[in-house]
Scaffold this motif. Structure first.
Motif, PDB file in Angstrom:
ATOM      1  N   PHE A 155      10.123 -12.318 -16.006  1.00 45.32           N
ATOM      2  CA  PHE A 155      10.209 -11.996 -14.583  1.00 45.32           C
ATOM      3  C   PHE A 155      11.110 -12.986 -13.852  1.00 45.32           C
ATOM      4  N   TYR A 169      13.617 -12.625  -1.853  1.00 48.95           N
ATOM      5  CA  TYR A 169      12.271 -12.581  -2.403  1.00 48.95           C
ATOM      6  C   TYR A 169      12.007 -13.752  -3.343  1.00 48.95           C
ATOM      7  N   ALA A 187       1.351 -11.790  -1.264  1.00 52.16           N
ATOM      8  CA  ALA A 187       0.279 -11.238  -2.102  1.00 52.16           C
ATOM      9  C   ALA A 187      -1.052 -11.927  -1.844  1.00 52.16           C
ATOM     10  N   LEU A 195       6.821 -14.419  -1.895  1.00 54.80           N
ATOM     11  CA  LEU A 195       6.066 -13.334  -2.534  1.00 54.80           C
ATOM     12  C   LEU A 195       4.602 -13.731  -2.731  1.00 54.80           C
ATOM     13  N   ARG A 207      16.754  -8.490   8.952  1.00 54.85           N
ATOM     14  CA  ARG A 207      15.375  -8.958   8.752  1.00 54.85           C
ATOM     15  C   ARG A 207      14.930  -9.996   9.770  1.00 54.85           C
ATOM     16  N   LYS A 214      12.645  -1.919 -10.021  1.00 50.24           N
ATOM     17  CA  LYS A 214      12.941  -3.350  -9.893  1.00 50.24           C
ATOM     18  C   LYS A 214      12.069  -3.980  -8.798  1.00 50.24           C
ATOM     19  N   ASP A 220      10.551  -3.625   2.495  1.00 52.26           N
ATOM     20  CA  ASP A 220      10.918  -4.446   1.337  1.00 52.26           C
ATOM     21  C   ASP A 220      11.591  -3.604   0.258  1.00 52.26           C
ATOM     22  N   GLU A 271       8.745  -4.506 -10.140  1.00 50.23           N
ATOM     23  CA  GLU A 271       8.717  -5.633 -11.057  1.00 50.23           C
ATOM     24  C   GLU A 271       8.622  -6.953 -10.285  1.00 50.23           C
ATOM     25  N   ILE A 272       9.408  -7.054  -9.224  1.00 48.98           N
ATOM     26  CA  ILE A 272       9.415  -8.282  -8.420  1.00 48.98           C
ATOM     27  C   ILE A 272       8.071  -8.491  -7.724  1.00 48.98           C
ATOM     28  N   PHE A 273       7.531  -7.446  -7.153  1.00 48.05           N
ATOM     29  CA  PHE A 273       6.307  -7.593  -6.351  1.00 48.05           C
ATOM     30  C   PHE A 273       5.033  -7.639  -7.188  1.00 48.05           C
ATOM     31  N   ASN A 274       5.016  -6.833  -8.251  1.00 51.20           N
ATOM     32  CA  ASN A 274       3.739  -6.686  -8.954  1.00 51.20           C
ATOM     33  C   ASN A 274       3.281  -7.966  -9.636  1.00 51.20           C
ATOM     34  N   ASN A 275       4.218  -8.870  -9.917  1.00 48.99           N
ATOM     35  CA  ASN A 275       3.847 -10.132 -10.531  1.00 48.99           C
ATOM     36  C   ASN A 275       2.944 -10.966  -9.633  1.00 48.99           C
ATOM     37  N   PHE A 276       2.989 -10.668  -8.334  1.00 45.44           N
ATOM     38  CA  PHE A 276       2.230 -11.495  -7.404  1.00 45.44           C
ATOM     39  C   PHE A 276       0.967 -10.817  -6.905  1.00 45.44           C
ATOM     40  N   SER A 277       0.836  -9.544  -7.187  1.00 50.03           N
ATOM     41  CA  SER A 277      -0.337  -8.848  -6.652  1.00 50.03           C
ATOM     42  C   SER A 277      -1.507  -8.919  -7.617  1.00 50.03           C
ATOM     43  N   LYS A 278      -1.302  -9.589  -8.750  1.00 53.55           N
ATOM     44  CA  LYS A 278      -2.375  -9.664  -9.733  1.00 53.55           C
ATOM     45  C   LYS A 278      -3.421 -10.691  -9.296  1.00 53.55           C
TER      46      LYS A 278
END
Lengths: 152, 411
Positions: A13, A25, A34, A30, A124, B401, B346, B404-411
């Protein structure tokens, strides 16, 4: 910021992130998005203000409790919206704890960009400054007055 | 005849830059073909003059070009040229029309205005303000349950003897759904109401014929159909227009003026106060000619096929929810969507950096997006005849993509 063990998946990643043009990002941003800090309601007397970004539907309510010396004793937020706006609110609530009203008044948009740690494109700016806009509204109010909580 | 987007792209200077550019934001504004730029350039460099005033050669050339544009636009929508009023765009048309109706005493306290839950702010807000000023009841035909289409079963309940104005968009700029305007017009005319139709998201993308719609007024912008910005049209049925007061006052619309009062010219002149957007009108005329050459029906075939393909591919991505009319025959060529855990803004930002232009937000239809569809914002991909299946591939890649970028942080 939390510490991560660099797993294989995470390495992949990070490579994607580094190779991409996603200057916006960054990990810290990020992570705040989250796992936002201070995303709650302050129960003690406090001042609050809402800011909205009509073009994309971002919304944030910033809450600050001041002590008698006008120092920030607690800061929290509620809201919904894009990562830049929500991470911005999260970071801002961390940043302003312990500051006094005079120091808050000296904060500039530039300080917010530095805090976010990413490049903010013209499109933004409103997202990035959502929390700042709420803060400016708060600073125009009497800082020791309790206001009803309004999330709409 | 099938549209060949690769050869179409050659008519648009913006696509000749070399790098891939998946422009999926035509519903916000289309790109401009060279033919439109050429005629506008010719006006500014070869025959610039004000219209209907200068008794010299270039003045006559300018007037003729402006009048010709009106004829072309009228033909394009199945209208008579004296029924076509040039405006600054759909928003200006909508506001001016409301003023025209109000100044002419069309509504009185207690009357009802019926519109729909999916209207663009350009249509909705002038009606809200009209209702506020005149104590009218503004009612909104809702969407059918679990659908992006209107609930036609309640139309008769909404349109009653008290209804004076019915306003409905032909195609939604968010979900792409094409409304059954003729059906609404019929119901409205039964009770003697006037029908306004906002065709901004539809014109130039599907065939629009004012007679088929059955509306009394139709309006649109030029810039979503290959025309320049700052030009639009308000069409009104001649017999209705003749009874209406101007909505905006000034020079060019008068027969005689004293210090105390003025009398007004016939239609359409009485509705075009001030020097119009001459270059814009000429450019719009050229855009219409260009679209007719390609064939609007062919364009719609192409766009709706791409929208259908995009919707199918997006639905295959876990976490993506498509919000659009899924019957491709009833879609103008627009697919909106949301990605779980990632705000549309985003998504649009990451796509933008990948060379894919989409738009995110409420698309100036806040009641539709936030109330009827129940999301704070949506991402929207809109298709036109210069788009290709490769553009959709780029869209899909970009969404993956972002995940991929965001899902790493929602875990």
């Amino acid at each position: 910021m939390r510490l991560f063990v660099v797993s294989k998946r995470r390495k992949k990643f990070l490579t994607i992130l580094a190779n991409s043009m996603e200057e916006l990002y960054k990990e810290n941003l990020l992570d705040h998005n989250a796992h936002p800090h201070n995303k709650r309601v302050i129960e003690v007397p406090h001042v609050e203000a809402e800011a909205r970004n009509a073009s994309c539907g971002d919304r944030g309510v910033l809450m600050i409790a001041f002590n008698e010396g006008e120092h920030v004793i607690d800061a929290a937020f509620q809201g919904e919206g894009c990562a830049v706006s929500q991470a911005g609110l999260s970071m801002l609530t961390d940043k302003i704890k312990g500051m006094n009203a005079e120091e808050l008044k000296l904060l500039s948009p530039g300080d917010i960009y530095t805090m976010l740690g990413v490049q903010i494109s013209p499109g933004r700016v409103n997202c990035a400054l959502l929390g700042y806009e709420a803060l400016e509204k708060i600073l125009k109010k009497p800082l020791r007055e309790k206001e009803p909580i309004c999330l709409h | 005849m099938k549209v060949n987007p690769e050869s179409i792209k050659k008519d648009f200077p913006i696509f000749l830059k070399g790098q891939p550019f998946a422009y999926l934001d035509t519903a916000a504004t289309s790109q401009t073909p060279q033919v439109v730029l050429d005629v506008m350039d010719a006006y500014y460099t070869k025959f610039r003059a004000n219209i209907h005033r200068g008794l010299y050669e270039v003045g006559e050339d300018a007037s003729k070009a402006y009048d010709d544009a009106r004829v072309k636009v009228a033909r394009f929508i199945g209208a008579e040229s004296h029924e076509v009023i040039f405006t600054a765009g759909a928003t200006a048309s909508s506001n001016m029309l409301v003023s025209m109706l109000e100044y002419s005493g069309i509504v009185k306290e207690g009357d009802e205005v019926v519109t729909t839950a999916m209207e663009h702010h350009a249509s909705l807000i002038p009606l809200q303000e009209l209702a506020k000023r005149n104590d009218l009841d503004l009612k909104h035909i809702p969407l059918a349950e679990d659908s992006v289409a209107l609930d036609y079963s309640v139309v008769e309940k909404f349109i009653t003897d008290k209804t004076k104005i019915v306003s409905i968009m032909l195609a939604s700029n968010v979900t792409g759904v094409i409304n059954e305007v003729a059906r609404i017009s019929e119901a409205a005319h039964k009770v003697g109401a006037l029908v306004i139709c906002d065709v901004t998201a539809a014109v130039g993308h599907m065939s629009v014929d004012v007679k088929t719609l059955g509306a009394d007024f139709v309006y649109f912008s030029g810039h979503k159909m290959c025309g320049p910005t700052g030009i639009g049209v308000l069409w009104g049925r001649a017999d209705v227009l003749k009874k209406l007061q101007p909505g905006v006052y000034g020079g060019g619309i008068v027969e005689e003026v004293t210090l105390a009062r003025a009398t007004y010219r016939g239609i359409p002149e009485r509705f075009e106060a001030g020097t119009p957007n001459i270059a814009g009108a000429i450019g719009l005329g050229a855009a219409v000619g260009y679209l007719e050459e390609v064939g609007v029906e062919n364009i719609h075939e192409h766009s709706k096929a791409l929208a259908d393909m995009a919707a199918k591919l997006l639905e295959e991505i876990p976490g993506v929810r498509v919000i659009a009319e899924r019957d491709s025959l009833k879609n103008v060529g627009i697919v909106s969507f949301v990605v779980k855990g990632i705000h549309p803004h985003d998504v649009a930002d990451i796509l933008g950096k990948e060379g894919v232009a989409i738009r995110a937000g409420h698309h100036c239809a806040m009641p539709l997006v936030t109330d009827a569809l129940g999301v704070p914002a949506v991402a929207r991909a809109s298709f036109y005849f210069y788009n290709t299946p490769e553009d959709i591939d780029a869209l899909v890649r970009g969404i993956k993509k972002a995940q991929e970028i965001f899902n790493n942080f929602s875990k």
